[in-house]
Design an enzyme around this catalytic site. Structure first.
Site, PDB file in Angstrom:
ATOM      1  N   GLU A  66       0.880  -1.177   0.000  1.00 57.61           N
ATOM      2  CA  GLU A  66       0.000   0.000   0.000  1.00 57.61           C
ATOM      3  C   GLU A  66       0.913   1.221   0.000  1.00 57.61           C
ATOM      4  O   GLU A  66       1.398   1.643   1.048  1.00 57.61           O
ATOM      5  CB  GLU A  66      -0.921  -0.023   1.225  1.00 57.61           C
ATOM      6  CG  GLU A  66      -1.932  -1.159   1.224  1.00 57.61           C
ATOM      7  CD  GLU A  66      -3.039  -0.967   0.185  1.00 57.61           C
ATOM      8  OE1 GLU A  66      -3.318   0.185  -0.198  1.00 57.61           O
ATOM      9  OE2 GLU A  66      -3.624  -1.972  -0.252  1.00 57.61           O
ATOM     10  N   CYS A  84      -2.230   9.522   2.322  1.00 54.53           N
ATOM     11  CA  CYS A  84      -1.706   8.896   1.098  1.00 54.53           C
ATOM     12  C   CYS A  84      -2.539   9.255  -0.119  1.00 54.53           C
ATOM     13  O   CYS A  84      -2.028   9.324  -1.223  1.00 54.53           O
ATOM     14  CB  CYS A  84      -1.638   7.385   1.274  1.00 54.53           C
ATOM     15  SG  CYS A  84      -3.205   6.657   1.735  1.00 54.53           S
TER      16      CYS A  84
HETATM   17  P1  NAD Z   1       7.269   5.050   7.791  1.00 51.29           P
HETATM   18  O1  NAD Z   1       8.511   5.871   7.855  1.00 51.29           O
HETATM   19  O2  NAD Z   1       6.438   4.867   9.012  1.00 51.29           O
HETATM   20  O3  NAD Z   1       7.669   3.641   7.196  1.00 51.29           O
HETATM   21  C1  NAD Z   1       6.732   2.614   7.071  1.00 51.29           C
HETATM   22  C2  NAD Z   1       7.264   1.354   7.707  1.00 51.29           C
HETATM   23  O4  NAD Z   1       8.403   0.912   7.002  1.00 51.29           O
HETATM   24  C3  NAD Z   1       7.677   1.555   9.154  1.00 51.29           C
HETATM   25  O5  NAD Z   1       7.080   0.550   9.930  1.00 51.29           O
HETATM   26  C4  NAD Z   1       9.194   1.457   9.120  1.00 51.29           C
HETATM   27  O6  NAD Z   1       9.715   0.844  10.261  1.00 51.29           O
HETATM   28  C5  NAD Z   1       9.469   0.620   7.895  1.00 51.29           C
HETATM   29  N1  NAD Z   1      10.716   0.963   7.226  1.00 51.29           N
HETATM   30  C6  NAD Z   1      11.178   2.216   6.966  1.00 51.29           C
HETATM   31  N2  NAD Z   1      12.353   2.139   6.302  1.00 51.29           N
HETATM   32  C7  NAD Z   1      12.630   0.831   6.159  1.00 51.29           C
HETATM   33  C8  NAD Z   1      13.709   0.096   5.559  1.00 51.29           C
HETATM   34  N3  NAD Z   1      14.742   0.715   4.991  1.00 51.29           N
HETATM   35  N4  NAD Z   1      13.667  -1.248   5.590  1.00 51.29           N
HETATM   36  C9  NAD Z   1      12.620  -1.884   6.163  1.00 51.29           C
HETATM   37  N5  NAD Z   1      11.592  -1.242   6.741  1.00 51.29           N
HETATM   38  C10 NAD Z   1      11.586   0.082   6.746  1.00 51.29           C
HETATM   39  O7  NAD Z   1       6.254   5.606   6.719  1.00 51.29           O
HETATM   40  P2  NAD Z   1       6.502   6.377   5.357  1.00 51.29           P
HETATM   41  O8  NAD Z   1       7.091   5.468   4.359  1.00 51.29           O
HETATM   42  O9  NAD Z   1       7.088   7.705   5.582  1.00 51.29           O
HETATM   43  O10 NAD Z   1       4.931   6.578   5.023  1.00 51.29           O
HETATM   44  C11 NAD Z   1       4.503   7.542   4.175  1.00 51.29           C
HETATM   45  C12 NAD Z   1       4.237   6.927   2.809  1.00 51.29           C
HETATM   46  O11 NAD Z   1       3.266   5.901   2.939  1.00 51.29           O
HETATM   47  C13 NAD Z   1       3.676   7.910   1.837  1.00 51.29           C
HETATM   48  O12 NAD Z   1       4.252   7.663   0.582  1.00 51.29           O
HETATM   49  C14 NAD Z   1       2.191   7.570   1.801  1.00 51.29           C
HETATM   50  O13 NAD Z   1       1.556   7.930   0.613  1.00 51.29           O
HETATM   51  C15 NAD Z   1       2.232   6.080   2.007  1.00 51.29           C
HETATM   52  N6  NAD Z   1       0.976   5.584   2.578  1.00 51.29           N
HETATM   53  C16 NAD Z   1       0.207   4.778   1.820  1.00 51.29           C
HETATM   54  C17 NAD Z   1      -0.995   4.335   2.308  1.00 51.29           C
HETATM   55  C18 NAD Z   1      -1.897   3.438   1.490  1.00 51.29           C
HETATM   56  O14 NAD Z   1      -2.862   2.951   2.055  1.00 51.29           O
HETATM   57  N7  NAD Z   1      -1.622   3.204   0.223  1.00 51.29           N
HETATM   58  C19 NAD Z   1      -1.416   4.698   3.593  1.00 51.29           C
HETATM   59  C20 NAD Z   1      -0.582   5.500   4.337  1.00 51.29           C
HETATM   60  C21 NAD Z   1       0.619   5.941   3.834  1.00 51.29           C
END
Ligand code: NAD
Length: 489
Positions: A210, A244
């Site tokens: 997602e 998102c």
């Molecule tokens: P985040 O920083 O919380 O990361 C998400 C998860 O990935 C965390 O649990 C983190 O521990 C893990 N993570 C981070 N880097 C990692 C790595 N190098 N290796 C393994 N795991 C790792 O969240 P984010 O990525 O900043 O979230 C924002 C993004 O998520 C935006 O792009 C947003 O559009 C997207 N998003 C999508 C949805 C959807 O339903 N499609 C919903 C919410 C957010």
């Protein structure tokens, strides 16, 4: 054994007891989860307030209310979803029992993101429980307070062996990713999405990703611009732009740009007062790193509304940018903050061209009073979801699959889609040890005559309506069986 390994091993062992498969157990767990949201609403809201400055009402409206709805639906529909699903048969299988049996996959890893920390972490969990899986839950470390509350509360309410919570950041997630899961459900950015998929590939584990990206919003000059802008303002600035499916940028003709700016400005004032900083319904950027990232995007664009900020408070006012060029910084990546760039296009054709040049978005918004404009936008573009004349609300419709396509993700969930996504849909065919004559056409020695019969049985295509078809097929099957017994064997 690391803490992460232990959690996975515990979940696997609990899954192997078979208790997660029992429908009563699944419903009990879902009811317990429901109780958590009723009994601990204020603990949940306090943590989200500390993490994202969401108000208590905001947390209920955008996070827990939807979860309660999804739990209610799963409880109500579980028997139906989990039941065998009969499928159409062909002449060869007319006397067999043919159906799809959904079965649990095993142990699911759920990796949550921070922007709606409860919604994006617990919604997949509801699907995992309903489908009879065990699940290891990894909340985002970026929402420090919420992750702690989840770690404390979930084990009190739901089976802590089957659904352990593992907190931590990148290294803990990577340690989890080295373990073998039966499905990984990840919510977050596309770059990490690739890391997740690579790790999953090592074990041939299926994934749901997602992700996000830039969701475009086309405002046609032929629409009620005031209403359109109020809806866009809501979609953009809710949760301080950290949604998102927030409309990332506006495409419109230059002749309506000023009006769009004025109307968005009016709505900002209507929603968040003259001073959004003191308004309880206006959120904050999650942390200083993201604050700097968003502020950097302002550099080469012209501010039409807002722009005030306060780093110490992670505050950025609702901001509108005018005459933005496609090369501007704000257009190079998903904004995920309260900036709304407006780009000029000559009309629908150019808007469609512009959208198709980018990655396939998670959501695509079109505002128009003209059905033909909406139809063309739908037919000539692709995106996870398409919404005409509103923003965000498709997320709340459980009967719509929610998910991305291409760079915005793969797989989908919500309602029954969550159940199916986290189930294996097993094809089952139960035959009797009778009517062996019918089978002779597939046994060697192969002959032209047998092939003729096979062609007839497999390719037949008669449309007599459902009852007529069944009766016809039954008669044919008997005739064929007799014929085969007599002439083929
Ligand atoms: P985040 O920083 O919380 O990361 C998400 C998860 O990935 C965390 O649990 C983190 O521990 C893990 N993570 C981070 N880097 C990692 C790595 N190098 N290796 C393994 N795991 C790792 O969240 P984010 O990525 O900043 O979230 C924002 C993004 O998520 C935006 O792009 C947003 O559009 C997207 N998003 C999508 C949805 C959807 O339903 N499609 C919903 C919410 C957010």
């Amino acid at each position: 054994m690391s803490r992460e390994q232990q959690a996975v091993a515990r979940a696997r062992k609990a899954f192997e007891t078979g208790r997660s498969k029992c429908l009563e157990h699944r419903i009990r767990q879902l009811k317990n989860l429901q109780r958590l949201f009723i009994e601990k609403q204020s603990v949940i809201s306090d943590a989200v307030k500390k993490d994202l400055n969401k108000s208590e009402v905001g947390t209920q409206l955008y996070e827990t209310l939807g979860l309660e709805g999804e739990i209610n639906l799963a409880i109500k529909k579980l028997k139906e979803w989990a039941a065998p699903r009969p499928v159409e048969k062909n002449l060869l299988t007319i006397s067999d029992t043919v159906y799809i049996q959904p079965e649990p996959l095993g142990v699911v890893l759920i990796i949550g993101a921070w922007n709606y920390p409860w919604a994006v972490t617990i919604q997949p969990l509801i699907g995992a429980i309903a489908a009879g899986n065990a699940a290891v839950i990894k909340p985002s470390e970026v929402c420090v307070h919420t992750a702690k509350v989840m770690e404390e509360l979930l084990p009190i309410y739901i089976d802590k062996e089957l659904y352990p919570v593992v907190t931590g950041g990148v290294s803990e997630t990577q340690e989890l990713l080295r373990q073998k899961f039966d499905h990984i459900f990840y919510t977050g950015n596309s770059m990490v999405g690739k890391v997740i998929m690579e790790a999953a590939a090592k074990h041939l584990t299926p994934v749901t990703l997602e992700l996000g990206g830039k969701s475009p919003c086309y405002i046609d000059k032929n629409c009620d611009i005031s209403i359109a802008c109020r809806r866009v303002t809501w979609g953009k600035y809710t949760n301080c732009g950290q949604t998102c499916i927030a409309p990332d940028y506006i495409l419109c003709e230059p002749s309506i740009q000023d009006q769009v700016i004025e109307e968005v400005k009016k709505s900002i004032k209507e929603f968040y007062t003259d001073n959004p900083k003191t308004c309880p319904d206006y959120g904050r950027v999650i942390n200083q790193r993201h604050f700097k990232r968003v502020m950097n995007m302002l550099e080469d664009s012209t501010i039409a509304v807002g722009g005030d900020n306060d780093e110490s408070d992670c505050y950025i006012a609702p901001t509108v940018l005018r005459d933005v060029k496609p090369e501007a910084k704000v257009m190079q990546e998903e904004i995920f903050g309260p900036l709304l760039p407006i780009l000029s296009v000559s009309g629908l054709d150019e808007a469609i061209k512009f959208i198709n040049k980018g990655e396939k978005p998670l959501a695509l918004y079109v505002f128009s009073s003209d059905d033909k404009v909406i139809k063309r936008m739908k037919e000539e573009t692709s995106s996870g979801g398409l919404l005409a004349n509103d923003c965000l609300v498709h997320y709340s419709v459980s009967s719509l699959p929610f998910g991305g396509v291409g760079n915005s993700g793969m797989g989908c969930y919500h309602g029954k889609f969550s159940f199916d996504q986290l189930s294996h849909l097993r094809g089952c065919l139960i035959k009797q040890l009778k009517m062996e004559g019918v089978n002779s056409m597939r046994y060697p020695p192969h002959t032209a005559k047998k092939l003729g019969w096979a062609r007839f049985f497999i390719l037949q295509n008669v449309d007599l309506g459902w009852i007529g078809r069944m009766a016809f097929l039954a008669v044919l099957a008997v005739v064929a069986a007799v014929a085969l017994q007599n002439y083929l064997l």
